[in-house]
Design a protein around this motif. Sequence first.
Motif, PDB file in Angstrom:
ATOM      1  N   ALA A 184       0.910  -1.154   0.081  1.00 62.68           N
ATOM      2  CA  ALA A 184       0.103   0.016  -0.059  1.00 62.68           C
ATOM      3  C   ALA A 184       0.828   1.164   0.141  1.00 62.68           C
ATOM      4  O   ALA A 184       0.575   2.354  -0.740  1.00 62.68           O
ATOM      5  N   SER A 185       1.963   1.066   0.863  1.00 61.66           N
ATOM      6  CA  SER A 185       2.732   2.490   0.715  1.00 61.66           C
ATOM      7  C   SER A 185       3.514   2.621  -0.451  1.00 61.66           C
ATOM      8  O   SER A 185       3.574   4.016  -0.934  1.00 61.66           O
ATOM      9  N   LEU A 186       3.804   1.607  -0.933  1.00 60.92           N
ATOM     10  CA  LEU A 186       4.431   1.719  -2.341  1.00 60.92           C
ATOM     11  C   LEU A 186       3.479   2.457  -3.722  1.00 60.92           C
ATOM     12  O   LEU A 186       4.020   3.175  -4.435  1.00 60.92           O
ATOM     13  N   LYS A 187       2.502   1.664  -3.518  1.00 61.69           N
ATOM     14  CA  LYS A 187       1.265   2.103  -4.483  1.00 61.69           C
ATOM     15  C   LYS A 187       1.202   3.522  -4.252  1.00 61.69           C
ATOM     16  O   LYS A 187       1.022   4.394  -5.267  1.00 61.69           O
ATOM     17  N   ALA A 188       0.699   4.155  -3.188  1.00 61.18           N
ATOM     18  CA  ALA A 188       0.624   5.541  -2.745  1.00 61.18           C
ATOM     19  C   ALA A 188       1.701   6.395  -3.264  1.00 61.18           C
ATOM     20  O   ALA A 188       1.334   7.161  -3.938  1.00 61.18           O
TER      21      ALA A 188
ATOM     22  N   THR B 176      -6.877   5.094  -7.091  1.00 61.53           N
ATOM     23  CA  THR B 176      -6.797   3.680  -6.520  1.00 61.53           C
ATOM     24  C   THR B 176      -5.863   3.602  -5.167  1.00 61.53           C
ATOM     25  O   THR B 176      -6.103   2.455  -4.785  1.00 61.53           O
ATOM     26  N   TRP B 177      -5.005   4.372  -4.651  1.00 59.40           N
ATOM     27  CA  TRP B 177      -4.168   4.184  -4.031  1.00 59.40           C
ATOM     28  C   TRP B 177      -4.858   4.367  -2.626  1.00 59.40           C
ATOM     29  O   TRP B 177      -4.335   3.851  -1.647  1.00 59.40           O
ATOM     30  N   LEU B 178      -5.910   5.246  -2.468  1.00 58.00           N
ATOM     31  CA  LEU B 178      -6.357   5.562  -1.314  1.00 58.00           C
ATOM     32  C   LEU B 178      -7.009   4.268  -0.260  1.00 58.00           C
ATOM     33  O   LEU B 178      -6.689   4.453   0.839  1.00 58.00           O
TER      34      LEU B 178
END
Length: 664
Positions: free
Chosen positions: A165-169, A233-235
């Motif tokens: 999730a952190s990498l995607k954000a 989509t990251w949120l």
Amino acid sequence: MTTTTLAVLVPLLPFLGAIAGLLLGRTAPGFVRPLAVLPALASLGLAAAVAARQGGGGPVDAATELTPTGSVPVELALHVDGFAALTAVLVTVVATCVQIYSTGYLRDDPRYPSYAALVSLFTSAMLLVVYTGDLMVLLVGWEVMGICSYFLVGHYWETPEARAASLKAFLVTKLGDVPFLIGLFALATEAGSFRITRILGAVGNGGIEHPTLIALLLLAGVAGKSAQFPLHTWLPDAMAGPTPVSALIHAATMVAAGVYFVARLLPLFEASRAAMTVLAVMAAVTMTGSALAALAQDDIKRVLAYSTIGQLGYMTGALAVADRGAAVFHLLSHGAFKALLFLAAGVIIHAAGTNSLAAMSRMGHLRDRVPDAYWTTTVALLALAAIPPFSGFFSKETVLGAAEHVVTGHTGNAPAAAGWIVLLAGLVTAVLTAAYATRLWLLAFRGDGPEAPDHGRQPLSMTVVLWVLAVPSLALGGLAFRVLPDWFDGHDLTPTLTTSVLGTGVALVGGIVTYAAWRHTTAHAARIPLGAVAAHPGGDAGRVEAEAIASHEPAYGDIAYASDPSDPGRLLLGPLHRPAAAGFHLDALYTALFVRPVRAGARLVRFLDREVVETYVRGAGTLPRWLGAAVRRAQTGNLQTYVSALLAGTVVLTVAVVLAATGA
């Protein structure tokens, strides 16, 4: 002390608190909590003082150029108008509440010192964005928030969900930041300055030659930072971080930065009707799509995440109809009740001692166990659903009223198409918002899930904060349109009759229909045989997660978005439920369109590098190596061999000379 000095101290104090917290976190752990709470509290007091002194009057401007930077100067500039003053108060209120709340929520977390320091740095960066009058300085705060979100979302880095999730954000927001940066440089080049006041002056004088291109480039960064379609989509995945971080990101920082940025530069966007129409379409798709997705989620934090995306859609919709007063008004009221919703969800999770209780299908018997969360969540959900007299009603109806004014021709600053798009999408979203708010309340507090073990009462620092935030969630709207117009450029914040009746009516319809669907599904679930219920998500977490993966439904930790026989969302959405639960498969689409081609390209580059380029490099070194080996064999150290070679060479040369002379 001057207003300028006070305004400088507002972002400076949390920054100093962050530095001190990082330095003293391990050597003096007793200072960590005071260094987290006191700077935020002091910053809140100073922000309130700045707002009181500004008083809705003329903006406070100050600037200094530290060093020459070429043809386009970069200045440490301050620009505090009514919008900035009120937004800074919101940021500091939420940040202070989050810091106080975190002292109880993360009291046993060994990484709390770094967490608290990052929250302070996050707060300072957002305040820098709010108060600065120079776009390059704004960019500094913009990017610092991005890196802080990476570390905070990945706080539980031991779990693969948090790491992903952190990498995607980080990557998704950076994808928007690239065109955003290009747009900033293009804007400054055409305006001759990074100063916001000078840029707006150039816009007013027609000095910006390519407003559409620049506005669209900037919108890409806004879509990433404020989680708007298609970069939203990251949120929802960012819910893998600690719940107080979610409250901070969703209510007062990061996602609010994009909306605030457009509000500051709204005349630039108004100069391009195409950009305003694109903004309206982006807002409409975002708010309706996210509301449908929220109605299908089982995880309470993901419901709130999609809710944030939708409410940000209302704000961008207000900007699309050229009403920044309505946008910032909704930003303020949403910040209060959304922070309350997330922190109340944290109390529920904390009461069970595990994140698994975030699945609403597993919740049961919570009303009496967490009464503070129950009552304050009820207030916040009523505000979210825009039921009068709660704050969300006034701010949301201001947005719908602004769209109505464009449709009826009372204002010509936005295209009529943008007004229709925002108005119709806003009314549809109002129905869906009331529906998922009602569903959340019913499943969370009146559900029949298994009763989790009681982990005792929550710390006072967590429950008191809920009641503090409940006050503006209830009263901010009613006070704002009477007290705050001066801070909104004299803009009338009173809701219009038509949109108030329509908005409230459709919200009531959404709530009543959802309640009826819940009653129906609950009665039906009561008739399901016991064996069928045993196979339901209340059982083995590993089996549930495996079933979710097999059915292509997303899972968060040990929570699966599987069927719940008493879930009214499944009945209301019908065949849309599965795609809505998966976010309409946008992640899968982006994986197919972007991630897989990029990975394939990376594999091709690696193959060419290893098998082609390195082959040539190795070949270039092989021939000299062979020659060297041949010469090395001749170096035997035997004197007779050297004399024989010398004589042989002499004979060869003599024969060559004789043959040459004979031929001549």
